[in-house]
Motif scaffolding. Structure first.
Motif, PDB file in Angstrom:
ATOM      1  N   UNK A 163     -80.712  -0.020  -3.564  1.00  0.00           N
ATOM      2  CA  UNK A 163     -80.897   0.820  -4.751  1.00  0.00           C
ATOM      3  C   UNK A 163     -79.637   0.863  -5.615  1.00  0.00           C
ATOM      4  N   UNK A 164     -78.477   0.667  -4.986  1.00  0.00           N
ATOM      5  CA  UNK A 164     -77.219   0.739  -5.735  1.00  0.00           C
ATOM      6  C   UNK A 164     -76.640  -0.631  -6.068  1.00  0.00           C
ATOM      7  N   UNK A 165     -77.399  -1.700  -5.819  1.00  0.00           N
ATOM      8  CA  UNK A 165     -76.914  -3.038  -6.154  1.00  0.00           C
ATOM      9  C   UNK A 165     -76.732  -3.151  -7.661  1.00  0.00           C
ATOM     10  N   UNK A 166     -75.683  -3.825  -8.045  1.00  0.00           N
ATOM     11  CA  UNK A 166     -75.430  -4.019  -9.463  1.00  0.00           C
ATOM     12  C   UNK A 166     -73.944  -4.164  -9.741  1.00  0.00           C
ATOM     13  N   UNK A 167     -73.595  -4.150 -11.023  1.00  0.00           N
ATOM     14  CA  UNK A 167     -72.217  -4.388 -11.444  1.00  0.00           C
ATOM     15  C   UNK A 167     -71.259  -3.289 -10.985  1.00  0.00           C
ATOM     16  N   UNK A 168     -71.710  -2.044 -11.009  1.00  0.00           N
ATOM     17  CA  UNK A 168     -70.843  -0.936 -10.606  1.00  0.00           C
ATOM     18  C   UNK A 168     -70.450  -1.099  -9.143  1.00  0.00           C
ATOM     19  N   UNK A 169     -71.437  -1.312  -8.306  1.00  0.00           N
ATOM     20  CA  UNK A 169     -71.193  -1.495  -6.875  1.00  0.00           C
ATOM     21  C   UNK A 169     -70.287  -2.703  -6.642  1.00  0.00           C
ATOM     22  N   UNK A 170     -70.597  -3.809  -7.279  1.00  0.00           N
ATOM     23  CA  UNK A 170     -69.813  -5.039  -7.097  1.00  0.00           C
ATOM     24  C   UNK A 170     -68.361  -4.847  -7.536  1.00  0.00           C
ATOM     25  N   UNK A 171     -68.167  -4.178  -8.660  1.00  0.00           N
ATOM     26  CA  UNK A 171     -66.810  -3.962  -9.178  1.00  0.00           C
ATOM     27  C   UNK A 171     -65.991  -3.088  -8.238  1.00  0.00           C
ATOM     28  N   UNK A 172     -66.582  -1.990  -7.831  1.00  0.00           N
ATOM     29  CA  UNK A 172     -65.865  -1.065  -6.955  1.00  0.00           C
ATOM     30  C   UNK A 172     -65.642  -1.701  -5.589  1.00  0.00           C
ATOM     31  N   UNK A 173     -66.659  -2.373  -5.078  1.00  0.00           N
ATOM     32  CA  UNK A 173     -66.542  -3.000  -3.762  1.00  0.00           C
ATOM     33  C   UNK A 173     -65.393  -4.015  -3.746  1.00  0.00           C
ATOM     34  N   UNK A 174     -65.280  -4.823  -4.779  1.00  0.00           N
ATOM     35  CA  UNK A 174     -64.211  -5.827  -4.835  1.00  0.00           C
ATOM     36  C   UNK A 174     -62.842  -5.165  -4.750  1.00  0.00           C
ATOM     37  N   UNK A 175     -62.663  -4.069  -5.485  1.00  0.00           N
ATOM     38  CA  UNK A 175     -61.382  -3.351  -5.481  1.00  0.00           C
ATOM     39  C   UNK A 175     -61.101  -2.718  -4.120  1.00  0.00           C
ATOM     40  N   UNK A 176     -62.089  -2.020  -3.594  1.00  0.00           N
ATOM     41  CA  UNK A 176     -61.897  -1.255  -2.360  1.00  0.00           C
ATOM     42  C   UNK A 176     -61.757  -2.177  -1.146  1.00  0.00           C
ATOM     43  N   UNK A 177     -62.492  -3.278  -1.120  1.00  0.00           N
ATOM     44  CA  UNK A 177     -62.358  -4.224  -0.008  1.00  0.00           C
ATOM     45  C   UNK A 177     -60.927  -4.754   0.049  1.00  0.00           C
ATOM     46  N   UNK A 178     -60.359  -5.098  -1.101  1.00  0.00           N
ATOM     47  CA  UNK A 178     -58.980  -5.583  -1.128  1.00  0.00           C
ATOM     48  C   UNK A 178     -58.014  -4.516  -0.605  1.00  0.00           C
ATOM     49  N   UNK A 179     -58.186  -3.285  -1.042  1.00  0.00           N
ATOM     50  CA  UNK A 179     -57.322  -2.191  -0.573  1.00  0.00           C
ATOM     51  C   UNK A 179     -57.490  -1.991   0.934  1.00  0.00           C
ATOM     52  N   UNK A 180     -58.714  -2.051   1.418  1.00  0.00           N
ATOM     53  CA  UNK A 180     -58.963  -1.873   2.852  1.00  0.00           C
ATOM     54  C   UNK A 180     -58.301  -2.988   3.663  1.00  0.00           C
ATOM     55  N   UNK A 181     -58.316  -4.202   3.150  1.00  0.00           N
ATOM     56  CA  UNK A 181     -57.660  -5.311   3.851  1.00  0.00           C
ATOM     57  C   UNK A 181     -56.149  -5.093   3.907  1.00  0.00           C
ATOM     58  N   UNK A 182     -55.579  -4.691   2.805  1.00  0.00           N
ATOM     59  CA  UNK A 182     -54.136  -4.446   2.752  1.00  0.00           C
ATOM     60  C   UNK A 182     -53.765  -3.262   3.654  1.00  0.00           C
ATOM     61  N   UNK A 183     -54.613  -2.239   3.673  1.00  0.00           N
ATOM     62  CA  UNK A 183     -54.371  -1.077   4.534  1.00  0.00           C
ATOM     63  C   UNK A 183     -54.459  -1.476   6.001  1.00  0.00           C
ATOM     64  N   UNK A 184     -55.451  -2.259   6.344  1.00  0.00           N
ATOM     65  CA  UNK A 184     -55.598  -2.745   7.714  1.00  0.00           C
ATOM     66  C   UNK A 184     -54.358  -3.519   8.151  1.00  0.00           C
ATOM     67  N   UNK A 185     -53.874  -4.376   7.270  1.00  0.00           N
ATOM     68  CA  UNK A 185     -52.660  -5.145   7.573  1.00  0.00           C
ATOM     69  C   UNK A 185     -51.456  -4.230   7.740  1.00  0.00           C
ATOM     70  N   UNK A 186     -51.314  -3.251   6.856  1.00  0.00           N
ATOM     71  CA  UNK A 186     -50.185  -2.318   6.952  1.00  0.00           C
ATOM     72  C   UNK A 186     -50.240  -1.569   8.276  1.00  0.00           C
ATOM     73  N   UNK A 187     -51.416  -1.133   8.661  1.00  0.00           N
ATOM     74  CA  UNK A 187     -51.576  -0.425   9.935  1.00  0.00           C
ATOM     75  C   UNK A 187     -51.179  -1.324  11.105  1.00  0.00           C
ATOM     76  N   UNK A 188     -51.570  -2.581  11.063  1.00  0.00           N
ATOM     77  CA  UNK A 188     -51.198  -3.529  12.126  1.00  0.00           C
ATOM     78  C   UNK A 188     -49.679  -3.705  12.187  1.00  0.00           C
ATOM     79  N   UNK A 189     -49.032  -3.770  11.035  1.00  0.00           N
ATOM     80  CA  UNK A 189     -47.566  -3.941  11.001  1.00  0.00           C
ATOM     81  C   UNK A 189     -46.855  -2.669  11.465  1.00  0.00           C
ATOM     82  N   UNK A 190     -47.410  -1.516  11.138  1.00  0.00           N
ATOM     83  CA  UNK A 190     -46.879  -0.238  11.634  1.00  0.00           C
ATOM     84  C   UNK A 190     -47.019  -0.191  13.157  1.00  0.00           C
TER      85      UNK A 190
END
Length: 197
Positions: A163-190
């Motif tokens: 129901x939420x598929x579309x440009x809004x979801x895709x745009x936000x998902x792209x941003x948040x996935x990148x942040x989550x990956x960087x956060x995951x890496x930071x946590x691993x380094x910590x």
């Protein structure tokens, strides 16, 4: 014949510039081998190397500085993503479910920014802590970084379903996935830094 000469001259100049740039960066202490080897234990090693290599001169061979820098980069990306999501709340034509998901995501990203800020402050104030004192401080850093990752994933969960598929979801998902990956890496380094004490 002149064309070949020009090509050889251009090739020689390019080779000289590439060699000079490489030796100049090495002379300034921009060796990224420590970052590359440290990032190899993260979930997203290519993202890790890409986001941290620019800070090689500050990080040098310090696991603490690597963890500190990884958290700082993560905080910066989280702030940018929060701003991006905030702008999405003002977008015209959002369906009510989309608007609710975006608002929830904005709140989660705000929480993520707060937790990462606390994590960074705690790591900065660790100083010469040893033994149980060090472990207590590191536990706080790990807990807040882990909670930030949970916030980011919760933001993404709000957009589940077709129901939420579309440009809004895709745009936000792209941003948040990148942040989550960087956060995951930071946590691993910590975690890696904490395990060395």
């Amino acid at each position: 014949m002149a064309k070949v000469s020009h090509l050889l001259l251009l090739f020689s100049i390019s080779l000289y510039l590439a060699t000079t740039a490489k030796s100049a960066s090495s002379a300034r202490g921009y060796d990224t081998s420590f970052i590359k080897s440290s990032c190899s234990s993260t979930t997203y090693p290519a993202v890790c190397v890409k986001t941290l290599s620019a800070y090689a001169s500050a990080i040098q061979q310090s696991p603490r500085q690597l963890a500190q820098t990884a958290l700082s980069v993560t905080l910066s990306k989280s702030k940018s993503t929060k701003t991006f999501v905030s702008k999405m709340t003002k977008m015209k034509g959002l369906k009510s479910r989309e608007y609710a998901a975006v608002k929830d995501c904005l709140e989660e990203m705000g929480d993520s920014v707060d937790r990462l800020s606390k994590s960074i402050q705690e790591l900065k104030h660790i100083g010469q802590a040893k033994g149980q004192d060090f472990l207590w401080h590191m536990s706080n850093v790990e807990t807040w970084a882990s909670a930030a990752l949970t916030d980011e994933n919760t933001c993404l969960d709000g957009f589940s379903g077709k129901a939420l598929d579309g440009k809004v979801k895709a745009s936000i998902k792209a941003q948040v996935v990148n942040v989550a990956q960087v956060t995951s890496n930071a946590l691993a380094l910590v975690n890696s830094y904490a395990s060395k004490h």
